[in-house]
Write an enzyme that holds these catalytic residues in place. Sequence first.
Site, PDB file in Angstrom:
ATOM      1  N   CYS A 114       0.810  -1.225   0.000  1.00  0.00           N
ATOM      2  CA  CYS A 114       0.000   0.000   0.000  1.00  0.00           C
ATOM      3  C   CYS A 114       0.844   1.277   0.000  1.00  0.00           C
ATOM      4  O   CYS A 114       0.324   2.358  -0.301  1.00  0.00           O
ATOM      5  CB  CYS A 114      -0.956  -0.001   1.194  1.00  0.00           C
ATOM      6  SG  CYS A 114      -2.145  -1.360   1.163  1.00  0.00           S
ATOM      7  N   HIS A 253      -3.286   7.226   1.995  1.00  0.00           N
ATOM      8  CA  HIS A 253      -3.700   5.911   1.504  1.00  0.00           C
ATOM      9  C   HIS A 253      -5.090   5.602   2.033  1.00  0.00           C
ATOM     10  O   HIS A 253      -5.366   5.724   3.234  1.00  0.00           O
ATOM     11  CB  HIS A 253      -2.699   4.849   1.962  1.00  0.00           C
ATOM     12  CG  HIS A 253      -3.204   3.452   1.801  1.00  0.00           C
ATOM     13  ND1 HIS A 253      -3.721   2.982   0.620  1.00  0.00           N
ATOM     14  CD2 HIS A 253      -3.302   2.420   2.689  1.00  0.00           C
ATOM     15  CE1 HIS A 253      -4.099   1.720   0.777  1.00  0.00           C
ATOM     16  NE2 HIS A 253      -3.864   1.368   2.022  1.00  0.00           N
ATOM     17  N   ASN A 283     -10.259  -0.012  -0.477  1.00  0.00           N
ATOM     18  CA  ASN A 283      -8.798   0.024  -0.389  1.00  0.00           C
ATOM     19  C   ASN A 283      -8.229  -0.630  -1.642  1.00  0.00           C
ATOM     20  O   ASN A 283      -8.343  -1.841  -1.823  1.00  0.00           O
ATOM     21  CB  ASN A 283      -8.360  -0.727   0.874  1.00  0.00           C
ATOM     22  CG  ASN A 283      -6.848  -0.746   1.061  1.00  0.00           C
ATOM     23  OD1 ASN A 283      -6.086  -0.520   0.129  1.00  0.00           O
ATOM     24  ND2 ASN A 283      -6.409  -1.046   2.264  1.00  0.00           N
TER      25      ASN A 283
END
Length: 332
Positions: A114, A253, A283
Amino acid sequence: MPSSQAAVLAGLGSWLPPRVVGNEEIAQRLDTSDEWIRSRTGIAERRVVDAGTSTVDLAVEAGRRALASAGETAADAVVLATSTADQLCPASAPQVATELGLNGAAAFDVNAVCSGFVYGLATGAGLIAAGIARRVLVIGADVFTSLVDPEDRGTVPIFGDGAGAVLLRAGDPDELGALGAFDLHSEGALAELLWVEAGGAKNRRSDDPRDHYLVMQGQTVFRHACARMAESARTVLDSAGWVVGDIDRFIGHQANIRILQTCAKQLGLAEDVMYSNIEKVGNTSAASIPIALADAAKEGALQPGHRVVMGAFGAGLTWGSTLLRWPDVIPG
């Protein structure tokens, strides 16, 4: 090339697979509900690839849009941030470069999960500063649903698929879009907090199918993500001579809305400074920041001259931040 050359964000693009999976669809097959998912993650829906659509497919479309946004047809290098490459070997970036007509360009993958897009930006900026490239296409792309146990209600609602990209060009450190300070870190001793155990060289073929899916210790990851992202943001602010009150937008993020809200609180940011699109996309791992940048620009939440901080946290553990003053760019 002079060492004073900066990496300037000149183009921006994103791409999401067309299939929308809402919370109700997940709730019908798992022991969960729309309210449970929304209250814990902030997510209402996510995009999921159809069978046969790969990370390379998503990356190519996002990369094409970033090039068009910049009015360019060429790049000297392609940096693909992904943890879901189409195969273990070779890297997926050379295939992306070929599909985009960038034959002969340097091309390689960066896997920081990520945090991959921030790491990719740092890599692209380094190529430009070193005089190796004048234009670098940095793409974040993941089919992260391929790593999720379809029976795990703790991870299925969180993750979606997608890609986002920026074209960096050599330019002046003082112009809009020039990337400023970077702050990058890792802590490998905590890898098991968020990992896929099998599939690599150490454990190629586990007999337990669960070893091939993502395992996440959510509460512990939550605490680390909030603290590390806030700490890293403060570091790049100090390096740039900015203070928290200078930030017009924080693009973090998109892991979980509560992580973003807690990070904002720890930094002392107003919640409207912390941009989020997680409700609609979930996500998307390495793709989340460039997708959020594109969405924010399309919505007018990013305006030329805005002081923007980007921050990420992911498996590894890895985390990092960078900043820039937003350029006049129309996302593709």
